[in-house]
Write an enzyme that holds these catalytic residues in place. Structure first.
Site, PDB file in Angstrom:
ATOM      1  N   SER A 110       6.208  -5.665  -8.398  1.00 39.24           N
ATOM      2  CA  SER A 110       7.371  -5.254  -9.177  1.00 39.24           C
ATOM      3  C   SER A 110       7.635  -6.209 -10.347  1.00 39.24           C
ATOM      4  O   SER A 110       6.777  -6.409 -11.194  1.00 39.24           O
ATOM      5  CB  SER A 110       8.588  -5.149  -8.254  1.00 39.24           C
ATOM      6  OG  SER A 110       9.640  -4.448  -8.878  1.00 39.24           O
ATOM      7  N   ASP A 439       7.133   6.027  -8.042  1.00 31.53           N
ATOM      8  CA  ASP A 439       7.210   5.503  -6.678  1.00 31.53           C
ATOM      9  C   ASP A 439       8.656   5.358  -6.214  1.00 31.53           C
ATOM     10  O   ASP A 439       8.948   4.580  -5.323  1.00 31.53           O
ATOM     11  CB  ASP A 439       6.479   4.164  -6.569  1.00 31.53           C
ATOM     12  CG  ASP A 439       7.156   3.036  -7.342  1.00 31.53           C
ATOM     13  OD1 ASP A 439       8.194   3.282  -7.992  1.00 31.53           O
ATOM     14  OD2 ASP A 439       6.657   1.894  -7.295  1.00 31.53           O
ATOM     15  N   HIS A 487       8.499   2.250  -3.535  1.00 27.12           N
ATOM     16  CA  HIS A 487       8.306   1.012  -4.277  1.00 27.12           C
ATOM     17  C   HIS A 487       8.233  -0.235  -3.391  1.00 27.12           C
ATOM     18  O   HIS A 487       7.393  -1.109  -3.597  1.00 27.12           O
ATOM     19  CB  HIS A 487       9.436   0.857  -5.289  1.00 27.12           C
ATOM     20  CG  HIS A 487       9.261  -0.283  -6.218  1.00 27.12           C
ATOM     21  ND1 HIS A 487       8.247  -0.354  -7.142  1.00 27.12           N
ATOM     22  CD2 HIS A 487       9.986  -1.420  -6.385  1.00 27.12           C
ATOM     23  CE1 HIS A 487       8.350  -1.474  -7.831  1.00 27.12           C
ATOM     24  NE2 HIS A 487       9.390  -2.137  -7.396  1.00 27.12           N
TER      25      HIS A 487
END
Length: 532
Positions: A110, A439, A487
């Site tokens: 991320s 996602d 995610h």
């Protein structure tokens, strides 16, 4: 502390509103080591599953390191305050030497993806701005970078966070339980507190969309045109390792919809502003915002300003949020500079969101450009590999329909997502949010474009021709646990973990199967007119 003293907890999570560093009398630091990121709370794993699987193939303390950093700070400020980048450089060098000069595999997730991109440039840049590793440091020390859920080009939900401290989840909750988040009971105005704190975090701006209208689309065009939002029935094409082309005629039949969504309008005030042709909308939005910048006035009746909105005149607030106004990835920066000037003035010294015309221009040696893949060159490391690994097939926030908040009271956020706005059957619009493929947090466009096109082969962003691979993991209805592609959940996904284990055990991208693509990322990339 969050349960028993929430305001104290928020105070300690805040940073100084002018320096972006510690506020007076408060010092909060990240927990170091593997235990700092194995679980976010009891029962909610983050890195734990991957770490345990790496241990099964022989990884241990001497060759496995968790690079914890303070995710609130700007990336360069993690070095200024904590020497986090220097510590990471030293740790990589130590592991390299202690393990027989074997190169490391880096696995960021991320925001950590953008953070490590910043590191790649920092480590080879001469001091005092950089780490002084010299050209060739990355080629010598790094085998591969396996990016999980990469937010290379930012996420639209960062815009809604700055504008109104909400995304789809908060908007849905507000719609289901009206009044709770806006209640002044016990002084708990939840969203106002969240906004006040998060606007002290420079890192939030690192997640803003990068590349402007070239990447994210303009008022009447976006790369995701012809996207289908019926995810339960959607069919994907799969790209074999040796296939670099797609049957375009067949693919158009799969992805065509009657009325393409105008995703390029990331923020629209009113449903009409999100669907009408640009010729039917006001054209003087930018000039109005710049003109209003001189009309800020502190509302003394509010007492001490709760958020920067309390320093704006009601007239300015209403003009910005007037019906039929829409903002793209380019014009929304002017919007945010007006509604959050302190934050944007501070953070734009640390981050940039454009596209470089000439990467050899000396100005790009400044750290503000290093986390933007469109304004920096990858290192000269032709044997290094880069993976874009992410989930697909989950509705992901892409743009928003807003309205003026009904309350005129002080210390209230004046804008909110309009949850009453929905599209027709099988529409991409639900409760004021337009969805695209991704996602759940990062759209496919942000996660996959650089590996699919921006860095593919020798480009001006990848002059040494580092091999890049797109590894997508397809979501299926009702999947969870080891099969989830969301995610954060993907960190425990068995297919992703297998890929990481094989790379960490020495395999190359070709040996694990090359590209694995289920989404429309290749066609999106073809539609983007970016000079390479």
């Amino acid at each position: 502390m969050l349960m028993f003293r929430p305001l104290c907890w928020l105070e300690h999570l805040s940073l100084h509103n002018e320096t972006g560093l510690d506020p007076p009398g408060i010092r909060v630091r990240p927990v170091p080591g593997l235990f700092g990121a194995d679980y976010s709370a009891p029962g909610y794993f983050v890195w734990d599953v991957l770490v345990k699987n790496l241990a099964k193939i022989g990884y241990e303390g001497k060759n496995l390191h968790m690079a914890a950093y303070d995710w609130r700070l700007s990336f360069q400020n993690t070095e200024v305050r904590d020497r986090a980048l220097s510590r990471l450089k030293s740790k990589i060098e130590l592991m390299y030497r202690a393990n027989g000069n074997k190169k490391v595999v880096v696995v960021p997730h991320s925001m950590g993806v953008a953070y490590f991109l910043h590191f790649l440039k920092w480590v080879e840049t001469p001091p005092p701005m950089g780490g002084g590793g010299g050209l060739g440091w990355c080629a010598e020390h790094i085998k591969a970078i396996v990016n999980i859920g990469p937010s290379f080009l930012g996420v639209p939900k960062a815009v809604s966070n700055i504008l109104s401290a909400e995304g789809k989840d908060v908007a849905y909750f507000r719609a289901m339980v009206p009044g709770v988040l806006d209640s002044g009971t016990l002084g708990l105005r939840a969203l106002e507190h969240v906004m006040r704190v998060s606007r002290t975090w420079d890192s939030v701006v690192s997640l803003m969309p990068k590349g402007g209208e070239t990447i994210w689309g303009n008022m009447d065009w976006s790369p995701e045109e012809e996207h289908v939002c019926d995810f339960s029935k959607k069919r994907y094409f799969r790209l074999s390792p040796s296939d670099n082309n797609v049957n375009k005629s067949n693919a158009k039949q799969v992805f065509r919809v009657k009325d393409p969504v105008k995703y390029g309008r990331i923020i629209s005030f009113g449903k009409a502003a999100s669907v009408l042709h640009s010729s039917q909308l006001p054209t003087a939005v930018l000039k109005e915002i710049l003109h209003m910048s001189a009309s800020r006035n502190f509302n003394s009746s509010c007492g001490e300003a709760w958020t920067e909105y309390d320093e704006m005149s009601r007239e300015s607030i209403q003009k910005i949020g007037a019906a039929d106004k829409a903002y793209t990835a380019t014009t929304l920066f002017d919007l945010l500079r007006f509604v959050a000037p302190k934050m944007m003035n501070r953070t734009e010294a640390h981050f940039s969101h454009g596209i470089a015309d000439n990467l050899d221009d000396p100005k790009y040696n400044h750290y503000k450009f290093w986390s933007n893949p469109l304004e920096m060159k990858l290192p000269d490391a032709p044997n290094m590999e880069i993976y874009c690994s992410y989930g697909v097939g989950i509705p992901t926030e892409r743009s928003y329909v807003y309205k003026l908040s009904p309350s005129n009271k002080c210390k209230r956020i004046p804008y909110q997502i309009d949850t009453s706005v929905d599209g027709e059957d099988r529409s991409c619009l639900k409760s004021g949010v337009y969805f695209a493929d991704g996602d759940e947090s990062v759209p496919v466009l942000s996660a996959g474009f650089m590996c699919a096109k921006g860095w593919k082969g020798r480009t001006r962003f990848n002059p040494s021709g580092i091999n890049t691979y797109v590894r997508e993991y397809q979501s299926k209805p009702l999947t969870s646990g080891i099969k989830s592609m969301a995610h954060v959940d993907i960190m425990g996904n068995i297919a992703l973990i297998e890929d990481i284990l094989r790379v960490a055990a020495g395999a190359t991208g070709e040996e694990i199967g090359g590209n694995k693509i289920y989404s429309d990322i290749l066609r999106m990339s073809e539609r983007i007119n970016l000079r390479l």
